[in-house]
Scaffold this active site. Structure first.
Site, mmCIF file in Angstrom:
data_model
loop_
_atom_site.group_PDB
_atom_site.id
_atom_site.type_symbol
_atom_site.label_atom_id
_atom_site.label_comp_id
_atom_site.label_asym_id
_atom_site.label_seq_id
_atom_site.Cartn_x
_atom_site.Cartn_y
_atom_site.Cartn_z
ATOM 1 N N SER A 37 80.928 4.369 103.289
ATOM 2 C CA SER A 37 79.599 4.832 102.880
ATOM 3 C C SER A 37 78.697 3.627 102.556
ATOM 4 O O SER A 37 78.465 2.790 103.431
ATOM 5 C CB SER A 37 79.724 5.814 101.713
ATOM 6 N N HIS A 45 82.659 13.533 104.672
ATOM 7 C CA HIS A 45 82.310 12.152 104.340
ATOM 8 C C HIS A 45 83.500 11.293 103.918
ATOM 9 O O HIS A 45 83.342 10.113 103.646
ATOM 10 C CB HIS A 45 81.255 12.167 103.224
ATOM 11 N N ASP A 102 80.231 15.203 108.437
ATOM 12 C CA ASP A 102 79.837 14.074 107.583
ATOM 13 C C ASP A 102 78.336 14.079 107.296
ATOM 14 O O ASP A 102 77.520 14.442 108.136
ATOM 15 C CB ASP A 102 80.199 12.776 108.323
#
Length: 292
Positions: free
Chosen positions: A104, A270, A243
């Site tokens: 991320s 995610h 995601d």
């Protein structure tokens, strides 16, 4: 568990595995910004199972590292965290050769770092990351339109009123997160990251904003897509079908990073390393092994 002292305080880290292994060690860059290392613990454990050392650390401002709640918003920049990363590789004695797994925000940081062609960066895995926050928000808005109408109405109401700490807003955010952040019941190590983020959201609120999709912080206009062609580090992109870093977003990034590969996880959102751990272990270890 140890710490590195530097000009802004102490950075806490933990090495899982043996740094002297014949396999290239990996710096694990957590997300947020400010989410802490906890939810990335399975990444380090997977690497150690394949004979590779993984370095977990809490970026400055969160977790077990020095918290700096009084710093001005100008202090919190990608460059700050790039400096911390370089110093930590030097501190550990691995600056001449190391890999990165960035998740991320950690992947955003990893890509921006790789653009500078850092000496010693051998290969990197970018997991669930945007290269443009405006694209990220645009894609998030598409996902939000698929939420039950009353949930989206609640989100919009509190965002307009700037009452995003209201429990009603938090509950609506959780509906989005259960679809697009983690689609399985959140394990304790994921909950631990959220708990420490809630205890001191300085970095997250300053750089991102109150939620994954309401981005009003200093990263609001962050966009490194024009520079991605400069990356020469072998790169694997990892993302989930559901995601927040949508397939359309990651496909664009793959087209911009020369020679990059992309693995889409069909059952994940995610956190493929949490949602599909066996496949994550296989895909990531095969990629890193191929660049040792």
């Amino acid at each position: 568990m140890s710490e590195m002292k530097w000009q802004h305080g102490s950075t806490w880290y933990r090495v899982v595995g043996d740094l002297k292994s014949s396999k290239t060690p990996v710096m694990i860059l957590h997300g947020g910004p400010g989410a802490g290392h906890n939810y990335c613990e399975p990444i380090a454990e997977v690497l150690a199972q394949t004979g590779r050392a993984g370095v977990l650390y809490d970026q400055i401002g969160c977790g077990n590292s020095t918290h700096l709640p009084d710093k001005p918003k100008e202090f919190w920049t990608p460059e700050l965290f790039m400096e911390e990363l370089v110093l930590l590789t030097e501190h550990l004695g691995i600056s001449n050769k190391y890999d990165i797994v960035g998740q991320s925000w950690g992947g955003m940081l990893g890509m921006q770092f790789a653009i500078t062609k850092p000496k010693g960066l051998n290969a990197m895995v970018i997991a669930d990351s945007p290269a443009s926050m405006e694209v990220w928000v645009s894609e998030a808005n598409k996902l939000r339109k698929e939420l039950p109408p009353e949930v989206e109405a609640t989100l919009l109401k509190h965002e307009a009123a700037e009452t995003t700490e209201d429990p009603e807003y938090v509950a609506a955010v959780d509906v989005f997160y259960s679809r697009h952040l983690c689609r399985i019941p959140q394990p304790p190590y994921v909950l631990a990251s959220f708990e420490q983020l809630a205890a001191d959201p300085t970095v997250y609120h300053t750089m991102n904003g109150p939620s994954e999709f309401h981005v009003i912080g200093s990263l609001k206009h962050w966009d490194i897509r024009p520079q991605l062609k400069e990356i020469s580090t072998p790169t694997l992109l990892v993302s989930g079908q559901y995601d927040e870093a949508t397939p359309a977003m990651v496909k664009e990034i793959q087209g911009l990073i020369p020679g990059s590969k992309w693995e889409l996880f069909a059952e994940s959102s995610h956190m493929p390393h949490v949602e599909e751990p066996a496949k994550f272990k296989r895909v990531v270890s095969e990629f890193l092994d191929s660049h040792d």
